[in-house]
Design a protein around this motif. Structure first.
Motif, mmCIF file in Angstrom:
data_model
loop_
_atom_site.group_PDB
_atom_site.id
_atom_site.type_symbol
_atom_site.label_atom_id
_atom_site.label_comp_id
_atom_site.label_asym_id
_atom_site.label_seq_id
_atom_site.Cartn_x
_atom_site.Cartn_y
_atom_site.Cartn_z
ATOM 1 N N UNK A 215 0.989 -1.281 0.000
ATOM 2 C CA UNK A 215 0.008 0.160 -0.039
ATOM 3 C C UNK A 215 0.712 1.240 -0.072
ATOM 4 N N UNK A 216 1.884 1.197 -0.667
ATOM 5 C CA UNK A 216 2.982 2.375 -0.858
ATOM 6 C C UNK A 216 2.662 3.435 -1.432
ATOM 7 N N UNK A 217 1.342 3.366 -2.169
ATOM 8 C CA UNK A 217 0.989 4.453 -2.980
ATOM 9 C C UNK A 217 1.710 4.825 -4.260
ATOM 10 N N UNK A 218 2.253 3.572 -4.937
ATOM 11 C CA UNK A 218 2.795 3.836 -5.980
ATOM 12 C C UNK A 218 1.782 4.289 -7.004
ATOM 13 N N UNK A 219 1.806 5.411 -7.984
ATOM 14 C CA UNK A 219 0.744 5.792 -8.755
ATOM 15 C C UNK A 219 0.023 4.860 -9.564
ATOM 16 N N UNK A 220 0.562 4.016 -10.527
ATOM 17 C CA UNK A 220 -0.015 3.157 -11.089
ATOM 18 C C UNK A 220 -0.110 1.658 -10.719
ATOM 19 N N UNK A 221 0.759 1.488 -9.452
ATOM 20 C CA UNK A 221 0.832 0.162 -9.040
ATOM 21 C C UNK A 221 1.746 -0.795 -9.853
ATOM 22 N N UNK A 222 1.656 -2.125 -9.710
ATOM 23 C CA UNK A 222 2.510 -3.080 -10.369
ATOM 24 C C UNK A 222 1.699 -3.276 -11.853
ATOM 25 N N UNK A 223 2.583 -3.322 -12.984
ATOM 26 C CA UNK A 223 1.908 -2.968 -14.344
ATOM 27 C C UNK A 223 2.635 -4.242 -15.252
ATOM 28 N N UNK A 224 2.360 -5.460 -14.978
ATOM 29 C CA UNK A 224 3.124 -6.480 -15.844
ATOM 30 C C UNK A 224 1.706 -7.038 -16.338
ATOM 31 N N UNK A 225 2.055 -7.015 -17.971
ATOM 32 C CA UNK A 225 0.880 -7.841 -18.667
ATOM 33 C C UNK A 225 0.745 -9.017 -18.334
ATOM 34 N N UNK A 226 -0.664 -9.644 -18.898
ATOM 35 C CA UNK A 226 -0.634 -10.998 -18.593
ATOM 36 C C UNK A 226 0.314 -12.025 -19.249
ATOM 37 N N UNK A 227 0.466 -11.613 -20.511
ATOM 38 C CA UNK A 227 1.107 -12.449 -21.356
ATOM 39 C C UNK A 227 2.702 -12.604 -20.947
ATOM 40 N N UNK A 228 3.075 -11.900 -19.967
ATOM 41 C CA UNK A 228 4.385 -11.809 -19.384
ATOM 42 C C UNK A 228 4.419 -12.202 -18.068
ATOM 43 N N UNK A 229 3.262 -12.016 -17.392
ATOM 44 C CA UNK A 229 3.037 -12.275 -15.823
ATOM 45 C C UNK A 229 2.967 -14.129 -15.778
ATOM 46 N N UNK A 230 1.986 -14.433 -16.473
ATOM 47 C CA UNK A 230 1.433 -15.555 -16.369
ATOM 48 C C UNK A 230 2.629 -17.186 -16.484
ATOM 49 N N UNK A 231 3.414 -16.979 -17.634
ATOM 50 C CA UNK A 231 4.533 -17.845 -17.824
ATOM 51 C C UNK A 231 5.542 -17.756 -16.674
ATOM 52 N N UNK A 232 5.825 -16.490 -16.191
ATOM 53 C CA UNK A 232 7.013 -16.397 -15.127
ATOM 54 C C UNK A 232 6.395 -16.787 -13.885
#
Ligand SMILES: Cc1cc2nc3c(=O)[nH]c(=O)nc-3n(C[C@H](O)[C@H](O)[C@H](O)COP(=O)(O)O)c2cc1C
Length: 381
Positions: A215-232
């Protein structure tokens, strides 16, 4: 078409082959381990969506159709949750889930005067009283957890973190399955360590709040797209992964399985279900949207969330005022959103939706949504 990739597999090392097979095996069938874990026919989960969209009728209809319906309980009182669970059980004997925020940080109203200065103009426009000094935000997280245990709900899903060690122990002792929604590999490892049965990997396309654990207030939050996130994440953990973000049809379902996911979680697609409690202007905004209609904003709640851009987001951001941290901003904008809902005014409603909202053009029953996802996916297989 996948037979080709199987033949190529023979040149790979064991680990590489395992990765390939994990994806290919899932592609070949909709009967994944997620179905077994949650006792459902299809690996399709309707996201728990706080704010009224996930009516008992929607949850029950999704579960009746073979998916896993989820009650979005985060902003509900324990009494409301109890009544909703009772209603779901009167409509279906299939498994369902209850979703809530694992953590709600304490209120922080330091910047209140500045925020109210901006809100004052909107209140005047909607002809409602000046913004009042807000009360503490209600946090029913642990009460809802206790209720879920008492009611023996089949599945608990959390956003923004995992159940505590003690809560996880209790859930397991009562045979309750659990999931946690994550946005990075690090959070996925944390969730696996906490003991969840499956991880929901939320890509940056997803509608609603970003589910990062901090809850650190990062403006956009984490922003990893699904195609990159799922296999990792699939490569990093041993438990099943469920993909969430931008999935609306059989193509998305198959793509997620090909990436190694063993299930999908859909929010926006079910927002336009006939049984959903989504406001009609919110549904219409989804039907009217295109590929670039959504943005990630902190203006409504103080926490990054994806929704269809409207006047409130544009003007609040243009004011240069920093929103209060979550949940305080959500609490101070509540009156405005309630008045907008009453007047059917889309300018001041939080129109949460994912980046594939532009693919949705009409309402359908939850049953037809599940059936069409399955039919399209089976055709592709
Ligand atoms: C209106 C709306 C409200 C949401 N509320 C919640 C919530 O209360 N809890 C939660 O875990 N996820 C919530 N989400 C996020 C979903 O779990 C999921 O990540 C997202 O809907 C997936 O992207 P999609 O909308 O493109 O399908 C919400 C999403 C939307 C669209």
């Amino acid at each position: 078409m996948f037979a080709g990739s199987l033949a190529v597999c023979s040149n790979f090392s064991d680990t590489e082959q395992k990765k390939q097979w994990k994806g290919v095996e899932s592609v070949l069938t909709l009967k994944t381990s997620v179905c077994e874990t949650f006792g459902i026919t299809y690996p399709i989960i309707q996201a728990g969506m706080a704010g009224g969209a996930t009516t008992p009728e929607l949850v029950a209809a999704v579960s009746e159709a073979g998916g896993l319906g989820t009650l979005g309980a985060a902003y509900m009182t324990p009494e409301q949750v109890e009544a909703a669970v009772e209603m779901i059980r009167s409509l279906t004997d299939q498994p369902f889930a209850v979703n809530f925020f694992a953590a709600t940080p304490p209120d922080d109203y330091t910047n209140l005067a500045e925020v109210q200065q901006v809100l004052r103009l909107f209140h005047a426009e909607l002809d409602i009283a000046e913004p009042q000094a807000p009360s503490q935000t209600a946090d029913f997280s642990s009460a809802i957890f206790g209720l879920c245990v008492d009611l023996r709900v089949p599945v608990i899903s959390t956003a923004f973190g995992c159940l505590t060690t003690e809560q996880m122990r209790k859930a397991k002792a009562h045979g309750i399955r659990t999931t946690a929604m994550v946005t990075t590999v690090g959070e996925a490892l944390e969730a696996e360590h906490a003991g969840v049965d499956a991880i929901v990997a939320q890509g940056s396309e997803a509608g609603g709040h970003r589910s990062m654990f901090s809850f650190d207030g990062t403006p956009a939050g984490t922003q990893i797209g699904l195609f990159s996130l799922v296999p990792q994440i699939v490569d990093a953990v041993k438990i099943p992964v469920i993909a969430a973000g931008g999935i609306t049809d059989g193509r998305g379902l198959i793509a997620a399985l090909a990436l190694g996911a063993e299930g999908v979680q859909l929010g926006t697609r079910f927002l336009v279900a006939a049984e959903a409690g989504t406001h009609t202007v919110h549904k219409q905004a989804i039907f009217d949207s295109g590929d670039d209609s959504t943005v990630v904003t902190r203006s409504f709640s103080g926490r990054p969330a994806r929704g269809i851009k409207n006047r409130f987001i544009e003007e609040f951001e243009k004011s240069g005022t920093s929103p209060l941290p979550f949940p305080s901003q959500n609490t101070v904008t509540k009156e405005l959103r309630l008045a907008a809902a009453k007047n059917g005014n889309a300018d001041f409603l939080s129109l949460w939706a994912g980046q594939s909202a532009g693919m949705l053009k009409e309402e359908g029953t939850a049953e037809t949504i599940v059936q069409s996802l399955v039919a399209e996916a089976e055709k592709l297989i």
